[in-house]
Design a protein around this motif. Structure first.
Motif, PDB file in Angstrom:
ATOM      1  N   LEU A  31       0.820  -1.214   0.000  1.00 31.73           N
ATOM      2  CA  LEU A  31       0.000   0.000   0.000  1.00 31.73           C
ATOM      3  C   LEU A  31       0.848   1.256   0.000  1.00 31.73           C
ATOM      4  N   ASN A  32       1.882   1.272   0.847  1.00 32.54           N
ATOM      5  CA  ASN A  32       2.834   2.380   0.880  1.00 32.54           C
ATOM      6  C   ASN A  32       4.000   1.974   1.779  1.00 32.54           C
ATOM      7  N   MET A  33       4.975   2.840   1.935  1.00 35.25           N
ATOM      8  CA  MET A  33       6.185   2.475   2.673  1.00 35.25           C
ATOM      9  C   MET A  33       5.945   2.305   4.180  1.00 35.25           C
ATOM     10  N   ASN A  34       4.829   2.828   4.685  1.00 34.53           N
ATOM     11  CA  ASN A  34       4.515   2.685   6.110  1.00 34.53           C
ATOM     12  C   ASN A  34       3.576   1.521   6.395  1.00 34.53           C
ATOM     13  N   ALA A  35       3.195   0.796   5.343  1.00 31.75           N
ATOM     14  CA  ALA A  35       2.263  -0.335   5.493  1.00 31.75           C
ATOM     15  C   ALA A  35       3.018  -1.635   5.198  1.00 31.75           C
ATOM     16  N   PRO A  36       3.581  -2.251   6.216  1.00 35.01           N
ATOM     17  CA  PRO A  36       4.487  -3.387   6.006  1.00 35.01           C
ATOM     18  C   PRO A  36       3.770  -4.685   5.676  1.00 35.01           C
ATOM     19  N   PHE A  37       4.537  -5.622   5.157  1.00 34.69           N
ATOM     20  CA  PHE A  37       4.107  -7.011   5.107  1.00 34.69           C
ATOM     21  C   PHE A  37       4.586  -7.688   6.383  1.00 34.69           C
ATOM     22  N   ILE A  38       3.715  -8.474   6.979  1.00 29.81           N
ATOM     23  CA  ILE A  38       4.045  -9.220   8.189  1.00 29.81           C
ATOM     24  C   ILE A  38       4.120 -10.696   7.830  1.00 29.81           C
ATOM     25  N   TYR A  39       5.289 -11.292   8.089  1.00 22.23           N
ATOM     26  CA  TYR A  39       5.500 -12.713   7.800  1.00 22.23           C
ATOM     27  C   TYR A  39       5.339 -13.520   9.079  1.00 22.23           C
ATOM     28  N   LEU A  40       4.390 -14.446   9.079  1.00 21.37           N
ATOM     29  CA  LEU A  40       4.244 -15.394  10.182  1.00 21.37           C
ATOM     30  C   LEU A  40       4.881 -16.701   9.731  1.00 21.37           C
ATOM     31  N   ILE A  41       5.969 -17.098  10.395  1.00 19.95           N
ATOM     32  CA  ILE A  41       6.764 -18.229   9.921  1.00 19.95           C
ATOM     33  C   ILE A  41       6.978 -19.236  11.043  1.00 19.95           C
ATOM     34  N   ASP A  42       6.806 -20.502  10.730  1.00 21.76           N
ATOM     35  CA  ASP A  42       7.078 -21.581  11.687  1.00 21.76           C
ATOM     36  C   ASP A  42       8.506 -21.442  12.205  1.00 21.76           C
ATOM     37  N   ASP A  43       8.658 -21.479  13.535  1.00 14.95           N
ATOM     38  CA  ASP A  43       9.991 -21.225  14.086  1.00 14.95           C
ATOM     39  C   ASP A  43      11.007 -22.336  13.821  1.00 14.95           C
ATOM     40  N   VAL A  44      10.602 -23.440  13.196  1.00 13.36           N
ATOM     41  CA  VAL A  44      11.594 -24.446  12.784  1.00 13.36           C
ATOM     42  C   VAL A  44      12.508 -23.877  11.704  1.00 13.36           C
ATOM     43  N   PHE A  45      12.059 -22.789  11.056  1.00 13.60           N
ATOM     44  CA  PHE A  45      12.865 -22.170  10.001  1.00 13.60           C
ATOM     45  C   PHE A  45      13.725 -21.012  10.519  1.00 13.60           C
ATOM     46  N   LYS A  46      13.734 -20.815  11.822  1.00 12.05           N
ATOM     47  CA  LYS A  46      14.452 -19.674  12.391  1.00 12.05           C
ATOM     48  C   LYS A  46      15.935 -19.699  12.040  1.00 12.05           C
ATOM     49  N   SER A  47      16.506 -20.890  12.026  1.00 12.83           N
ATOM     50  CA  SER A  47      17.930 -21.008  11.702  1.00 12.83           C
ATOM     51  C   SER A  47      18.156 -21.594  10.313  1.00 12.83           C
ATOM     52  N   ASP A  48      17.114 -21.589   9.492  1.00 13.39           N
ATOM     53  CA  ASP A  48      17.179 -22.196   8.162  1.00 13.39           C
ATOM     54  C   ASP A  48      17.349 -21.103   7.110  1.00 13.39           C
ATOM     55  N   SER A  49      18.593 -20.710   6.870  1.00 11.77           N
ATOM     56  CA  SER A  49      18.835 -19.617   5.922  1.00 11.77           C
ATOM     57  C   SER A  49      18.460 -20.003   4.495  1.00 11.77           C
ATOM     58  N   TRP A  50      18.375 -21.318   4.218  1.00  6.43           N
ATOM     59  CA  TRP A  50      17.964 -21.785   2.892  1.00  6.43           C
ATOM     60  C   TRP A  50      16.604 -21.202   2.520  1.00  6.43           C
ATOM     61  N   LEU A  51      15.723 -21.059   3.514  1.00  5.33           N
ATOM     62  CA  LEU A  51      14.408 -20.491   3.256  1.00  5.33           C
ATOM     63  C   LEU A  51      14.390 -18.992   3.543  1.00  5.33           C
ATOM     64  N   THR A  52      14.835 -18.593   4.739  1.00 11.59           N
ATOM     65  CA  THR A  52      14.662 -17.199   5.159  1.00 11.59           C
ATOM     66  C   THR A  52      15.506 -16.215   4.353  1.00 11.59           C
ATOM     67  N   SER A  53      16.628 -16.664   3.802  1.00  7.80           N
ATOM     68  CA  SER A  53      17.478 -15.747   3.029  1.00  7.80           C
ATOM     69  C   SER A  53      16.810 -15.297   1.738  1.00  7.80           C
ATOM     70  N   ARG A  54      15.766 -16.003   1.330  1.00 10.43           N
ATOM     71  CA  ARG A  54      15.077 -15.657   0.088  1.00 10.43           C
ATOM     72  C   ARG A  54      13.909 -14.691   0.318  1.00 10.43           C
ATOM     73  N   ILE A  55      13.717 -14.301   1.580  1.00 15.95           N
ATOM     74  CA  ILE A  55      12.677 -13.330   1.892  1.00 15.95           C
ATOM     75  C   ILE A  55      13.319 -11.946   1.948  1.00 15.95           C
ATOM     76  N   SER A  56      12.834 -11.046   1.113  1.00 17.65           N
ATOM     77  CA  SER A  56      13.407  -9.704   1.039  1.00 17.65           C
ATOM     78  C   SER A  56      12.517  -8.731   1.808  1.00 17.65           C
ATOM     79  N   LEU A  57      12.998  -8.290   2.974  1.00 17.85           N
ATOM     80  CA  LEU A  57      12.233  -7.348   3.792  1.00 17.85           C
ATOM     81  C   LEU A  57      12.519  -5.913   3.328  1.00 17.85           C
ATOM     82  N   SER A  58      11.466  -5.109   3.216  1.00 14.20           N
ATOM     83  CA  SER A  58      11.608  -3.702   2.839  1.00 14.20           C
ATOM     84  C   SER A  58      10.888  -2.836   3.868  1.00 14.20           C
ATOM     85  N   TYR A  59      11.343  -1.590   4.000  1.00 17.67           N
ATOM     86  CA  TYR A  59      10.699  -0.629   4.897  1.00 17.67           C
ATOM     87  C   TYR A  59      10.520  -1.242   6.295  1.00 17.67           C
TER      88      TYR A  59
END
Length: 360
Positions: A31-59
């Motif tokens: 919507l705009n730079m102040n309206a973020p996307f919120i990712y709800l992710i199973d915590d088994v992936f907390k240390s799994d960079s294979w998955l999380t490194s492909r998520i690009s967080l902005s703003y």
């Protein structure tokens, strides 16, 4: 007759590696730079960079890791909604759930509760949601629940275990990437896959069955038999087929219902905290009377994959707990009606239900 006009997921992408397209898929929905996307992710992936490194967080985008040790609860949804509201400048652009059925259900529920007032438990039931949900995306990392396609969430509330069933519940976008299921532990793979198999058995033998449900149910049933009974599939073929079985299994109950196993597993989950997939398996193992061929195949699958189910889990319950378990299950009227017909209360009683639980 007044036919139901069910919504479906409007956009879906399938393919190995399709998760890499997440950023370009959701970018137009910001919507705009102040309206973020919120990712709800199973915590088994907390240390799994294979998955999380492909998520690009902005703003102000953020990731919230969530434990799935317990089944999703309405109070958990309330807490997440409060946490999100307090941490953002504006209403989020969207909610993205990455995980198994529990995470997908939480993502659906949070997206609803960010646009609807009150507490989550007041929306447990059918068609109680008044306002459209926030844009929400489902990305399953295990196959079988059908949560990626269904119009419900499965939530345990203070008084009952029941989903938010509404036209606003289904995801706006689903990404089906079979590669994401590669590290699922074998027992969990089996229990969640059996959730799909049991979906299809209950749908195909239900009184609500129609050509729509049957076409999807047949596909899910046959894909599950391929995955769990045949020896000719490669690992990648099995992953692909089970992901599509999950999709078809979810679709098979969109226009019908599940049955006895799900009705009874809700009771197990509410009282004992038994997770959905294994709960269905524990119950289904004792349902020859209702689903003889399905249970026969289930037992063959169980033996083939060396799966042992917990025994005697209800043997030492108090009378009060047993009564609660029976009442939670008994309240699932559409499930019993689908399984046994309009006069289902003449075919089974709370006393019989109690006896069945005590065998488990």
């Amino acid at each position: 007759m007044n036919y139901k006009n069910f919504p479906m997921v409007p956009r879906v992408i399938f393919g190995r590696g399709s998760f890499n397209q997440l950023n370009e898929i959701i970018a137009p929905m910001r919507l705009n730079m102040n309206a973020p996307f919120i990712y709800l992710i199973d915590d088994v992936f907390k240390s799994d960079s294979w998955l999380t490194s492909r998520i690009s967080l902005s703003y102000d985008d953020r990731i919230i890791y969530i434990s799935t040790e317990e089944e999703p609860k309405t109070i958990q949804v309330d807490n997440l909604v409060e946490e999100i509201i307090l941490s953002v400048k504006e209403r989020p652009s969207g909610i993205i759930g990455i995980g198994g059925g529990s995470i997908l259900d939480l993502a659906k529920a949070v997206s609803i509760m960010l646009t609807n007032e009150g507490e989550t438990h007041s929306y447990q039931g059918w068609d109680l949601v008044k306002n459209p949900a926030l844009y929400h995306v489902g990305i399953p990392t295990i196959s079988g629940t059908g949560a990626e396609v269904s119009r419900t969430t499965v939530l345990t509330g203070p008084k009952k275990k029941l989903g938010i069933n509404s036209d606003y519940t289904p995801f706006d976008q689903v990404i089906l990437d079979p590669e994401l299921t590669k590290n699922v532990p074998k027992d969990q793979w089996f229990f969640t896959g059996m959730d799909c198999f049991i979906h299809s058995v209950e749908s195909l033998q239900g009184s609500y069955l129609n050509a729509f449900s049957k076409s999807y149910g047949d596909m899910a049933y046959n894909l599950c038999k391929e995955v769990f009974l045949e020896n000719t599939l490669s690992i990648t073929e099995a992953q692909d087929k089970l992901m599509m079985a999950s999709w078809h299994g979810g679709m098979s109950i969109a226009y019908s219902q599940v049955g006895v196993a799900h009705a009874m597993s809700y009771g197990l989950s509410y009282v004992l905290g038994t997770k959905h997939g294994i709960g269905n398996c524990i119950v289904f193992d004792f349902l020859e009377e209702f689903y003889p061929e399905g249970v026969r195949l289930f037992k063959i699958m169980k033996e083939k994959h060396n799966i042992e189910l917990p025994q005697g889990i209800c043997a030492h319950l108090s009378e009060e707990d047993l009564d609660t378990m029976v009442s939670i299950s008994w309240a699932m009227e559409p499930l019993w009606e689908n399984a046994l017909g309009n006069n289902w209360k003449k075919k089974i009683s709370p006393k019989q239900l109690r006896t069945m639980y005590l065998k488990m």
